[in-house]
Design a protein around this motif. Structure first.
Motif, PDB file in Angstrom:
ATOM      1  N   THR A 109       0.391  -1.043  -0.164  1.00 19.11           N
ATOM      2  CA  THR A 109      -0.083   0.104   0.013  1.00 19.11           C
ATOM      3  C   THR A 109       0.807   1.147  -0.196  1.00 19.11           C
ATOM      4  N   TRP A 143      -6.031   5.348  -0.708  1.00 18.00           N
ATOM      5  CA  TRP A 143      -4.578   4.484  -0.902  1.00 18.00           C
ATOM      6  C   TRP A 143      -4.411   3.795  -2.365  1.00 18.00           C
ATOM      7  N   PRO A 165      -1.603   7.443   2.773  1.00 15.07           N
ATOM      8  CA  PRO A 165      -2.634   8.549   2.607  1.00 15.07           C
ATOM      9  C   PRO A 165      -3.166   9.281   1.818  1.00 15.07           C
TER      10      PRO A 165
END
Length: 552
Positions: A496, A521, A499
């Motif tokens: 990931t 994300w 954010p």
């Protein structure tokens, strides 16, 4: 105190038919009709007095009309010629007032404030109008009132009885049991005969006394308010058939159920909302024509005529400092009918080499019939253009020349595609001033907008594919710690990035953003897909995970 405004409305109900009857010197009592094509059918558009006497009506299918009247003579409709004929009538109406405007395809609106006394009053003015139109061989109906809406209604519906949309909707045809419970209704609402508007005294009804529009319009049908047909039908089903029935209704419920247009038409007719007469400015025509000694019918011959007409037209438009945006080629046939094709350009120009390919693609659509004896080329829409000159150093001039050449090629491509599918079908993306991902671009018509010089770079890479947020089954925590389920599949997370926090536009109530602030994300799954997920922190809606896009 300024004089009260007085408006004269003129309606020519047989404009299309009587134009041809005058042109071909035909008997006005002959059953004659102008036919218009609607889809795959041919319908009667305009009727002569003889055709109406034979029982024919407007918008009747041609096959039914021929079955009723085999002696019916028809011609195809030419809306451009009818528009030119109405423009001639507009110039004629200038004898009564300098303020003359159009009222649809068959009518004129004249502001006669302070002018009627020159013709012996309003009655004398109407008598002069009737005399002129009788001499011209035209049928006219006129109305005079304080507003455009009231004058329009009197010209078209004075002396016309109000009727229901269909017979089963009449109040006087309701069930006996219903009538027995309505003891306090008026006699005609309890089953008696409904009052009828008599056609007698039509001459007096053509003029509404100053300040008495409500009384003059009270007994007219609802269509006199210039309402849409479907709205008139809905109101008729409710038992409202006269203007007085509608004017007395509360405005709030009318606007909520039928839209603000109904209330606006009522206020315009009664003078509560201004509606001034807008005179039409005399447009400078840009057109050339060629009369042929013998009729032609081959596509090559039409193109040869186009090659002779187009340079002349472009030279005239260019010397006026304008460029062609919409052009029309008219082919007049030997049977007194006309075929035409038109083409639009993405950018105004007076270069014939850029216009000819667009018309050449459509020449094949012209049906020559028994032969074409005249060609006419008209620049329907033109725009001012500015000539560009090369200035500065040689290198700068070359850069500008390349840029102009690319712009011209792009505009020509848009025009060629638009000639086939329509200009409105071609759109382009343009950057918008919004930080919301789905609002960062605007969709504009390519022919009426310019390409953006550059696109602003987003703070972080954005996905190539975007869609409306879709629910993702995952723990309601701000970070993905394991797998998730989306579109009925289970995904294992490999990595990931994020954010990226995006807040909603607080000054707008966007239903899509009622879930509050989002953390976006970039998620890579084991199958290799790179998805764009966000966690909504919750607002008016519950928090959770959603998927909104996918990277290439």
């Amino acid at each position: 105190m300024p004089p009260r405004r007085r408006i004269l409305s003129l309606w020519f109900p047989r404009l299309g038919a009587e134009r041809i009857l005058r042109q071909e010197r035909m008997d006005p009592l002959l059953p004659f009709a102008v036919v218009a094509t609607q889809g795959a059918a041919q319908m009667l558009h305009s009727l002569s007095a003889g055709a109406s006497a034979a029982g024919l009506r407007r918008d009747q299918p041609l096959r039914d009309a021929l079955a009723m009247c085999p002696a019916l003579t028809t011609r195809l409709r030419n809306p451009q010629a009818e528009g030119g004929f109405l423009a001639s009538l507009r110039r004629w109406a200038g004898k009564y007032s300098p303020w003359v405007g159009m009222a649809g395809e068959e009518g004129l609106t004249v502001d006669i404030t302070g002018c009627a006394h020159l013709f012996g009053g309003e009655e004398g003015l109407l008598a002069s109008v009737d005399e002129d139109c009788e001499r011209l061989g035209l049928t006219v109906r006129a109305g005079v009132a304080d507003t455009q809406g009231a004058a329009w209604a009197l010209a078209r519906f004075a002396g016309v009885a109000a009727s229901h949309h269909r017979s089963g909707d009449a109040v006087d045809q309701e069930a006996r049991a219903t009538r027995s419970r309505a003891a306090k209704r008026r006699h005609w609402e309890r089953g008696g005969a409904a009052p009828q508007i008599r056609a007698a005294g039509v001459e007096a009804q053509r003029i509404a006394p100053p300040g008495q529009m409500r009384t003059a319009l009270a007994g007219l049908p609802l269509a006199a308010l210039r309402l849409e047909e479907d709205v008139v039908a809905q109101l008729s089903r409710l038992g409202l058939r006269r203007v007085s029935d509608l004017v007395d209704q509360p405005r709030g419920p009318l606007s909520r159920r039928f839209g603000p247009g109904v209330v606006l038409r009522i206020d315009q007719a009664l003078g509560q909302v201004p509606e001034p007469v807008s005179p039409v400015a005399e447009a400078r025509p840009f057109a050339v024509r060629m009369t042929l000694p013998d009729p032609i019918g081959l596509e090559e011959d039409v193109l040869a005529g186009l090659d002779r007409l187009l340079p002349r037209l472009c030279d005239t438009v260019g010397r006026a400092g304008r460029g062609v945006r919409m052009i029309r080629l008219q082919a007049y046939r030997s049977d007194h009918t006309m075929q035409w094709v038109s083409a639009g350009l993405a950018k105004a120009t007076s270069d014939p080499e850029r216009i000819r390919p667009l018309l050449a693609m459509k020449v094949a659509e012209i049906d020559a019939g028994h032969g074409i004896d005249m060609l006419r080329l008209e620049a329907v829409q033109t725009e001012p253009v500015q000539e560009r000159e090369m200035v500065g150093h040689l290198e700068a001039g070359e850069v500008i020349a390349r840029r102009l050449a690319s712009v011209t090629a792009h505009d020509d491509l848009v025009a060629r595609i638009g000639a086939r599918v329509g200009m409105d079908q071609i759109t382009r993306w343009h950057p918008a001033s919004s930080h919301i991902p789905e609002k960062t671009a605007l969709v504009l018509a390519a022919a009426w907008s310019s390409a953006a010089d550059s696109w602003p770079d987003p703070p972080v890479p954005r996905p190539l594919m975007l869609w409306r947020p879709e629910v993702v089954m995952a723990p309601e925590v701000p970070r993905l710690n394991g797998g998730f389920r989306w579109r009925g599949r289970d995904f294992a997370v490999e990595g990931t990035t994020g954010p990226e926090r995006i807040a909603p536009e607080w000054w707008l109530d966007d239903p899509e953003w009622r879930s509050g602030t989002r953390d976006y994300w970039r998620v890579t799954v084991q199958s290799g897909e790179r998805l764009w997920l966000f966690f909504a922190h919750g607002g008016a809606m519950s928090k959770g995970w959603f998927c909104q896009g996918q990277f290439a």
